[in-house]
Write a protein that holds these residues in place. Sequence first.
Motif, PDB file in Angstrom:
ATOM      1  N   ASP A  12     -18.497  48.103  93.524  1.00  0.00           N
ATOM      2  CA  ASP A  12     -18.234  48.925  94.509  1.00  0.00           C
ATOM      3  C   ASP A  12     -19.464  50.112  94.872  1.00  0.00           C
ATOM      4  O   ASP A  12     -20.157  50.172  95.694  1.00  0.00           O
ATOM      5  N   ARG A  13     -19.682  50.841  93.747  1.00  0.00           N
ATOM      6  CA  ARG A  13     -20.564  52.024  93.610  1.00  0.00           C
ATOM      7  C   ARG A  13     -20.762  52.873  94.932  1.00  0.00           C
ATOM      8  O   ARG A  13     -21.951  53.116  95.335  1.00  0.00           O
ATOM      9  N   ALA A  14     -19.606  52.915  95.577  1.00  0.00           N
ATOM     10  CA  ALA A  14     -19.731  54.088  96.683  1.00  0.00           C
ATOM     11  C   ALA A  14     -19.615  55.277  96.288  1.00  0.00           C
ATOM     12  O   ALA A  14     -18.925  55.757  95.246  1.00  0.00           O
ATOM     13  N   SER A  15     -20.384  56.399  97.110  1.00  0.00           N
ATOM     14  CA  SER A  15     -20.529  57.725  96.662  1.00  0.00           C
ATOM     15  C   SER A  15     -19.249  58.374  96.442  1.00  0.00           C
ATOM     16  O   SER A  15     -19.028  59.370  95.737  1.00  0.00           O
ATOM     17  N   ASP A  16     -18.232  58.285  97.609  1.00  0.00           N
ATOM     18  CA  ASP A  16     -17.122  58.868  97.511  1.00  0.00           C
ATOM     19  C   ASP A  16     -16.088  58.105  96.741  1.00  0.00           C
ATOM     20  O   ASP A  16     -14.882  58.756  96.606  1.00  0.00           O
ATOM     21  N   ARG A  17     -16.297  57.174  95.862  1.00  0.00           N
ATOM     22  CA  ARG A  17     -15.467  56.583  94.813  1.00  0.00           C
ATOM     23  C   ARG A  17     -16.154  56.264  93.848  1.00  0.00           C
ATOM     24  O   ARG A  17     -16.052  55.424  92.837  1.00  0.00           O
ATOM     25  N   ALA A  18     -16.893  57.557  93.228  1.00  0.00           N
ATOM     26  CA  ALA A  18     -18.196  57.310  91.989  1.00  0.00           C
ATOM     27  C   ALA A  18     -17.290  57.569  90.751  1.00  0.00           C
ATOM     28  O   ALA A  18     -17.924  56.987  89.665  1.00  0.00           O
ATOM     29  N   THR A  19     -16.337  58.281  90.692  1.00  0.00           N
ATOM     30  CA  THR A  19     -15.670  58.646  89.363  1.00  0.00           C
ATOM     31  C   THR A  19     -14.434  58.150  89.110  1.00  0.00           C
ATOM     32  O   THR A  19     -13.633  57.847  90.654  1.00  0.00           O
ATOM     33  N   LEU A  20     -13.635  58.181  88.178  1.00  0.00           N
ATOM     34  CA  LEU A  20     -12.272  57.665  87.966  1.00  0.00           C
ATOM     35  C   LEU A  20     -11.421  58.554  88.700  1.00  0.00           C
ATOM     36  O   LEU A  20     -10.352  58.059  89.145  1.00  0.00           O
ATOM     37  N   HIS A  21     -11.524  59.646  88.707  1.00  0.00           N
ATOM     38  CA  HIS A  21     -10.721  60.824  89.203  1.00  0.00           C
ATOM     39  C   HIS A  21     -10.751  60.610  90.849  1.00  0.00           C
ATOM     40  O   HIS A  21      -9.777  61.034  91.574  1.00  0.00           O
TER      41      HIS A  21
ATOM     42  N   ASP B  29       4.683  58.797  83.102  1.00  0.00           N
ATOM     43  CA  ASP B  29       4.442  57.765  82.042  1.00  0.00           C
ATOM     44  C   ASP B  29       4.618  56.371  82.188  1.00  0.00           C
ATOM     45  O   ASP B  29       4.337  55.543  81.561  1.00  0.00           O
ATOM     46  N   ASP B  30       5.086  56.097  83.672  1.00  0.00           N
ATOM     47  CA  ASP B  30       5.250  54.569  83.862  1.00  0.00           C
ATOM     48  C   ASP B  30       4.812  54.303  85.187  1.00  0.00           C
ATOM     49  O   ASP B  30       5.063  53.341  85.762  1.00  0.00           O
ATOM     50  N   ALA B  31       3.821  55.379  85.854  1.00  0.00           N
ATOM     51  CA  ALA B  31       3.236  55.240  87.108  1.00  0.00           C
ATOM     52  C   ALA B  31       2.097  55.634  87.506  1.00  0.00           C
ATOM     53  O   ALA B  31       1.733  56.783  86.915  1.00  0.00           O
ATOM     54  N   VAL B  32       1.083  54.747  88.038  1.00  0.00           N
ATOM     55  CA  VAL B  32      -0.164  55.291  88.284  1.00  0.00           C
ATOM     56  C   VAL B  32      -0.575  55.192  89.745  1.00  0.00           C
ATOM     57  O   VAL B  32      -0.118  53.919  90.213  1.00  0.00           O
ATOM     58  N   ALA B  33      -1.291  56.289  90.219  1.00  0.00           N
ATOM     59  CA  ALA B  33      -1.401  55.880  91.669  1.00  0.00           C
ATOM     60  C   ALA B  33      -2.902  55.547  91.834  1.00  0.00           C
ATOM     61  O   ALA B  33      -3.719  55.752  90.856  1.00  0.00           O
ATOM     62  N   MET B  34      -3.189  54.734  92.948  1.00  0.00           N
ATOM     63  CA  MET B  34      -4.633  54.203  92.866  1.00  0.00           C
ATOM     64  C   MET B  34      -4.952  53.814  94.402  1.00  0.00           C
ATOM     65  O   MET B  34      -4.130  53.588  95.274  1.00  0.00           O
ATOM     66  N   LEU B  35      -6.145  54.124  94.821  1.00  0.00           N
ATOM     67  CA  LEU B  35      -6.543  53.752  96.068  1.00  0.00           C
ATOM     68  C   LEU B  35      -6.374  52.384  96.538  1.00  0.00           C
ATOM     69  O   LEU B  35      -7.125  51.445  95.730  1.00  0.00           O
ATOM     70  N   SER B  36      -6.036  52.127  97.541  1.00  0.00           N
ATOM     71  CA  SER B  36      -5.663  50.628  98.089  1.00  0.00           C
ATOM     72  C   SER B  36      -7.220  49.936  98.017  1.00  0.00           C
ATOM     73  O   SER B  36      -6.852  48.707  97.474  1.00  0.00           O
ATOM     74  N   VAL B  37      -7.923  50.417  98.362  1.00  0.00           N
ATOM     75  CA  VAL B  37      -9.232  49.739  98.457  1.00  0.00           C
ATOM     76  C   VAL B  37     -10.058  49.480  97.337  1.00  0.00           C
ATOM     77  O   VAL B  37     -10.806  48.230  97.463  1.00  0.00           O
TER      78      VAL B  37
ATOM     79  N   PRO C  25     -13.732  43.011  97.296  1.00  0.00           N
ATOM     80  CA  PRO C  25     -14.815  42.947  96.423  1.00  0.00           C
ATOM     81  C   PRO C  25     -15.008  44.270  95.944  1.00  0.00           C
ATOM     82  O   PRO C  25     -16.125  44.523  95.350  1.00  0.00           O
ATOM     83  N   ARG C  26     -14.019  45.149  95.835  1.00  0.00           N
ATOM     84  CA  ARG C  26     -14.255  46.429  95.352  1.00  0.00           C
ATOM     85  C   ARG C  26     -13.467  46.704  93.898  1.00  0.00           C
ATOM     86  O   ARG C  26     -13.147  47.898  93.634  1.00  0.00           O
ATOM     87  N   GLN C  27     -12.899  45.689  93.213  1.00  0.00           N
ATOM     88  CA  GLN C  27     -11.853  45.906  92.258  1.00  0.00           C
ATOM     89  C   GLN C  27     -12.496  46.264  90.958  1.00  0.00           C
ATOM     90  O   GLN C  27     -13.883  46.369  90.779  1.00  0.00           O
ATOM     91  N   ARG C  28     -11.892  47.030  90.048  1.00  0.00           N
ATOM     92  CA  ARG C  28     -12.384  47.346  88.856  1.00  0.00           C
ATOM     93  C   ARG C  28     -11.918  46.555  87.841  1.00  0.00           C
ATOM     94  O   ARG C  28     -10.837  46.029  87.806  1.00  0.00           O
ATOM     95  N   LEU C  29     -12.880  46.524  86.701  1.00  0.00           N
ATOM     96  CA  LEU C  29     -12.550  45.663  85.474  1.00  0.00           C
ATOM     97  C   LEU C  29     -12.564  46.421  84.250  1.00  0.00           C
ATOM     98  O   LEU C  29     -13.238  47.566  84.119  1.00  0.00           O
TER      99      LEU C  29
ATOM    100  N   HIS D 296     -11.691  42.156  77.487  1.00  0.00           N
ATOM    101  CA  HIS D 296     -12.743  42.229  78.411  1.00  0.00           C
ATOM    102  C   HIS D 296     -12.640  41.883  79.705  1.00  0.00           C
ATOM    103  O   HIS D 296     -11.944  40.597  79.857  1.00  0.00           O
ATOM    104  N   ASP D 297     -13.211  42.239  80.724  1.00  0.00           N
ATOM    105  CA  ASP D 297     -13.388  41.973  82.149  1.00  0.00           C
ATOM    106  C   ASP D 297     -11.935  41.679  82.502  1.00  0.00           C
ATOM    107  O   ASP D 297     -11.520  40.700  83.290  1.00  0.00           O
ATOM    108  N   VAL D 298     -11.040  42.289  82.306  1.00  0.00           N
ATOM    109  CA  VAL D 298      -9.437  42.305  82.884  1.00  0.00           C
ATOM    110  C   VAL D 298      -9.409  43.149  84.116  1.00  0.00           C
ATOM    111  O   VAL D 298      -9.938  44.168  84.177  1.00  0.00           O
ATOM    112  N   ASP D 299      -8.863  42.440  85.178  1.00  0.00           N
ATOM    113  CA  ASP D 299      -8.658  43.175  86.393  1.00  0.00           C
ATOM    114  C   ASP D 299      -7.963  44.530  86.193  1.00  0.00           C
ATOM    115  O   ASP D 299      -6.836  44.415  85.418  1.00  0.00           O
ATOM    116  N   LEU D 300      -8.208  45.453  86.828  1.00  0.00           N
ATOM    117  CA  LEU D 300      -7.534  46.718  86.495  1.00  0.00           C
ATOM    118  C   LEU D 300      -5.883  46.720  86.872  1.00  0.00           C
ATOM    119  O   LEU D 300      -5.159  47.105  86.049  1.00  0.00           O
TER     120      LEU D 300
END
Length: 537
Positions: free
Chosen positions: A120-129, A137-145, A150-154, A182-186
């Motif tokens: 991805d390497r987009a400037s507006d999605r540059a860090t984890l936060h 403790d059992d739910a994580v929110a994530m940007l759909s994009v 082609p922008r998935q994290r590993l 290693h290299d597991v889809d997030l």
Amino acid sequence: GEGLGDKGVGAAQEHNGKNGVQIQQRPESKEPVSLSLKFSGGDTIKDQLQLARDRCLARLRALELKKHERLAPSDVMFIAKDTCFVGTGSVSNYAGFSRAMRGGVFDGTRRIACVRDVFDRASDRATLHDVIATVSDDAVAMLSVIQKAPRQRLVNEYVLRSSESVDADDGSVDGQYVLQRHDVDLVQYLHEEGYRVLPCQSKAALEQIAAQRIVPVQQSTNHVLMVAPTAFSSNADAALDNHYMQSVGIDPDAPGCATTLREQVLREYNALYTAIVSRGERGAGVRAHLFTHDDHHGTPDAVFPNNWFSTHTDLEIGQCTLVLYPMKPINRRKERRAEFLSRLHAFQRYTHVADLTRHETVSAPRFLEGTGSLVLDRINRIAYAAISERTDPQLAAMWARMLGYTLVPFRSVDAQGRAIYHTNVMMCVGSRVAVICSESIPELKERDTVLSSLRATGKSVVDITQKQVEKFCGNVLELENSYGEQVLAMSSQAYHAFSPDQIAAIEDSVAYIVHADIRTIERVGGGGVRCAIAELF
């Protein structure tokens, strides 16, 4: 399937995972109202995670990084007390992350998941936060994009090195930590760790859900239990009132015939299972616990596990609950096998068990066959129940009082005027769509009550005919795919029996439709795709 928008977040419920809850009373109203839950314990989990992060950041500030080593505080996040996520990409890099591991920044942390932004390497999605928020403790929110190519994290997962670990030159050992995966889809990684993924369409929605710690009540789930038809045969006990069971032209109990029947149903079931668990094109991407059964179990209908139990979350009813149901066919009671119950208890999730099975053996037995008898609108806590020999009205009312649901009972009959044995044969309720055969409800007042309730709760109603019921168009089930999108699972027979307009209406309310050809299971067993899937919440 569009995720949480900026406006949609406020309608969700406050959540604090596995902490206790206090249920606010439902206001008296004829219209269904979404339940609001206030969780005791407040921000306990949030505070614990923040404290763990603060300790790491204090060590990071004291660490001298070389010029080429970069690790930003906004790339450090705890999702559990013993699990830290560290982002690498255009801001932080592996050199900085590796240096932090060797330098003791994460001391006391059992697992570190390096979340890699490779593509991805987009400037507006540059860090984890920028892209992820821990909600509970059992739910994580994530940007759909960032959920899909082609922008998935590993993810590369590192665990504390045990005494048996040895140093290696292949990069598998880094300081105290050993590369485990290693290299597991997030998204896959989170699901495997038992987290619910909440898709957000914008950073504003992500920030809001993180700040308010709100989680929508689930109508559908990404976690199911299934039983392969390895000892499948026609069930004479069930055929007494299941009028959708038909002969296949062979006697399944005759020598030599059962093998042929089972070969056929196993081929069909494999197609269903593949469609349900596949994360590929048009697959549901659901996590499934797959069991089998043998002839000695005496359970010919075990392929339909949704009738003997149901599960419910703390968000839905105030406490994580497992309900066991009384079954009318005697041989179906054997489906409650110890190994199934052990697996359910092994989740260590269900703090309460409601066992209604004693009603099978009293002098005047009553029956209520799980989510076959009860079609649930979990978001609004409404249970629709077609009264029959397998759905006792008094027992259904007791269930509703116990779980805090509003019961909508009615009579439903097939084209020959016989009671439809299970509610889920003639209707399904999803997050935004409901499929129902309204013409099967002969009493017009009851019909109007059911339809009014569905529409008052915002459902798009797809009305089907008796002929379509016979094709199992009502026996469909909404599931949540691995990306948090709603999909509708059905048989191929049902899919082809819907009209183009009905398919379009369904597809307006879900991300897509998943279907598989299980015609022999439907014909011999009298149940469709919905019956073959037991939801785990």
